[in-house]
Design a protein around this motif. Structure first.
Motif, PDB file in Angstrom:
ATOM      1  N   LEU A 123      37.554  48.951  41.217  1.00  0.00           N
ATOM      2  CA  LEU A 123      38.143  50.024  40.409  1.00  0.00           C
ATOM      3  C   LEU A 123      38.507  49.519  39.012  1.00  0.00           C
ATOM      4  O   LEU A 123      38.308  50.232  38.017  1.00  0.00           O
ATOM      5  N   PHE A 124      39.035  48.321  38.953  1.00  0.00           N
ATOM      6  CA  PHE A 124      39.422  47.732  37.674  1.00  0.00           C
ATOM      7  C   PHE A 124      38.215  47.616  36.743  1.00  0.00           C
ATOM      8  O   PHE A 124      38.255  48.051  35.588  1.00  0.00           O
ATOM      9  N   VAL A 125      37.130  47.065  37.249  1.00  0.00           N
ATOM     10  CA  VAL A 125      35.922  46.865  36.438  1.00  0.00           C
ATOM     11  C   VAL A 125      35.258  48.197  36.101  1.00  0.00           C
ATOM     12  O   VAL A 125      34.893  48.456  34.948  1.00  0.00           O
ATOM     13  N   SER A 151      44.520  50.677  32.372  1.00  0.00           N
ATOM     14  CA  SER A 151      45.244  49.414  32.530  1.00  0.00           C
ATOM     15  C   SER A 151      46.618  49.649  33.144  1.00  0.00           C
ATOM     16  O   SER A 151      47.063  48.893  34.004  1.00  0.00           O
ATOM     17  N   TRP A 152      47.277  50.703  32.707  1.00  0.00           N
ATOM     18  CA  TRP A 152      48.616  51.031  33.218  1.00  0.00           C
ATOM     19  C   TRP A 152      48.575  51.361  34.707  1.00  0.00           C
ATOM     20  O   TRP A 152      49.430  50.926  35.467  1.00  0.00           O
ATOM     21  N   TRP A 153      47.573  52.146  35.150  1.00  0.00           N
ATOM     22  CA  TRP A 153      47.447  52.466  36.565  1.00  0.00           C
ATOM     23  C   TRP A 153      47.152  51.216  37.395  1.00  0.00           C
ATOM     24  O   TRP A 153      47.650  51.042  38.491  1.00  0.00           O
ATOM     25  N   MET A 154      46.292  50.358  36.881  1.00  0.00           N
ATOM     26  CA  MET A 154      45.789  49.237  37.669  1.00  0.00           C
ATOM     27  C   MET A 154      46.669  47.988  37.631  1.00  0.00           C
ATOM     28  O   MET A 154      46.584  47.163  38.536  1.00  0.00           O
ATOM     29  N   PRO A 156      49.886  47.222  38.294  1.00  0.00           N
ATOM     30  CA  PRO A 156      50.674  46.866  39.487  1.00  0.00           C
ATOM     31  C   PRO A 156      49.795  46.392  40.649  1.00  0.00           C
ATOM     32  O   PRO A 156      50.173  45.476  41.391  1.00  0.00           O
ATOM     33  N   ARG A 157      48.631  46.975  40.791  1.00  0.00           N
ATOM     34  CA  ARG A 157      47.730  46.585  41.884  1.00  0.00           C
ATOM     35  C   ARG A 157      47.157  45.195  41.651  1.00  0.00           C
ATOM     36  O   ARG A 157      47.077  44.380  42.582  1.00  0.00           O
ATOM     37  N   ILE A 158      46.763  44.909  40.418  1.00  0.00           N
ATOM     38  CA  ILE A 158      46.207  43.588  40.094  1.00  0.00           C
ATOM     39  C   ILE A 158      47.293  42.518  40.212  1.00  0.00           C
ATOM     40  O   ILE A 158      47.039  41.415  40.720  1.00  0.00           O
ATOM     41  N   LEU A 159      48.507  42.814  39.772  1.00  0.00           N
ATOM     42  CA  LEU A 159      49.611  41.857  39.922  1.00  0.00           C
ATOM     43  C   LEU A 159      49.930  41.611  41.400  1.00  0.00           C
ATOM     44  O   LEU A 159      50.231  40.481  41.791  1.00  0.00           O
ATOM     45  N   LEU A 160      49.861  42.653  42.208  1.00  0.00           N
ATOM     46  CA  LEU A 160      50.080  42.491  43.644  1.00  0.00           C
ATOM     47  C   LEU A 160      49.024  41.576  44.247  1.00  0.00           C
ATOM     48  O   LEU A 160      49.347  40.650  45.001  1.00  0.00           O
ATOM     49  N   ILE A 161      47.783  41.811  43.903  1.00  0.00           N
ATOM     50  CA  ILE A 161      46.689  40.980  44.425  1.00  0.00           C
ATOM     51  C   ILE A 161      46.880  39.526  44.000  1.00  0.00           C
ATOM     52  O   ILE A 161      46.758  38.613  44.814  1.00  0.00           O
ATOM     53  N   SER A 162      47.208  39.304  42.742  1.00  0.00           N
ATOM     54  CA  SER A 162      47.353  37.927  42.269  1.00  0.00           C
ATOM     55  C   SER A 162      48.558  37.232  42.896  1.00  0.00           C
ATOM     56  O   SER A 162      48.507  36.039  43.161  1.00  0.00           O
ATOM     57  N   SER A 163      49.621  37.964  43.172  1.00  0.00           N
ATOM     58  CA  SER A 163      50.787  37.332  43.781  1.00  0.00           C
ATOM     59  C   SER A 163      50.607  37.090  45.277  1.00  0.00           C
ATOM     60  O   SER A 163      51.229  36.188  45.830  1.00  0.00           O
ATOM     61  N   LEU A 164      49.752  37.855  45.936  1.00  0.00           N
ATOM     62  CA  LEU A 164      49.522  37.660  47.363  1.00  0.00           C
ATOM     63  C   LEU A 164      48.342  36.740  47.661  1.00  0.00           C
ATOM     64  O   LEU A 164      48.200  36.251  48.774  1.00  0.00           O
TER      65      LEU A 164
END
Length: 186
Positions: A123-125, A151-154, A156-164
């Protein structure tokens, strides 16, 4: 066979029929309300900047783009799920979430972390590719609105993925709750 032997055989069969799921919590990330509220207010800052920059048209386009991005995310997610599951898309684990920051078409049940990561990165790409394609035809402020809101929608999801990502083990499962996200190992 005597009565006790039959009872023991029945109990052994019952125990083998049961499937007991035991998961180990690897990491839990709690949503912090003040940060979530500040983050939710960022589109208002963008709308104000767009209004100052070019008037009311980019503001109207930005408001429209907020809904359009959710439609794009839903369609792309369903297509990716259909590709992954050749017998048909398993969309029963996905639905519309209204809890911030997990707003939109997201998993409503426990899913594989690998699947979540794959879908969100796609989704990001795809979102940036769509923004780039429309940048050719849209005015600069409207094209920037597409990229900024995506970018605003994505984020939180990208930060979640990177932190997990560091805590994730093979076969990890993810649960998105209203106030937290939890990663489990089988």
């Amino acid at each position: 066979m005597n009565r006790t032997a039959q009872a023991e055989a029945a109990e052994v069969q019952t125990q083998t029929d049961k499937i007991i799921y035991q998961y180990k919590l690897l990491k839990k990330i709690r949503r912090r309300a003040p940060i979530a509220l500040l983050y939710a207010g960022l589109p208002l800052v963008w709308l104000s900047a767009a209004y100052v920059w070019d008037g009311l048209v980019p503001v109207a386009f930005s408001v429209l783009a907020l809904g359009l991005w959710q439609a794009v995310y839903c369609v792309v997610t369903k297509l990716l799920l259909a590709r992954e599951n050749e017998s048909g898309a398993d969309t029963s684990r996905y639905g519309w979430s209204r809890s911030w920051p997990w707003y939109g078409y997201l998993p409503t049940a426990t899913i594989s972390f690998r699947q979540f990561r794959s879908i969100q990165l796609h989704l990001f790409v795809v979102g940036f590719l769509i923004s780039g394609v429309f940048a050719v035809w849209l005015p600069p402020v409207s094209a920037a609105s597409l990229a900024v809101l995506h970018s605003w929608w994505m984020l939180p999801r990208i930060l979640l993925i990177s932190s997990l990502q560091r805590s994730a083990a093979s076969g990890s499962l993810l649960t998105l709750g209203a106030s937290d996200a939890s990663l489990y190992a089988p």
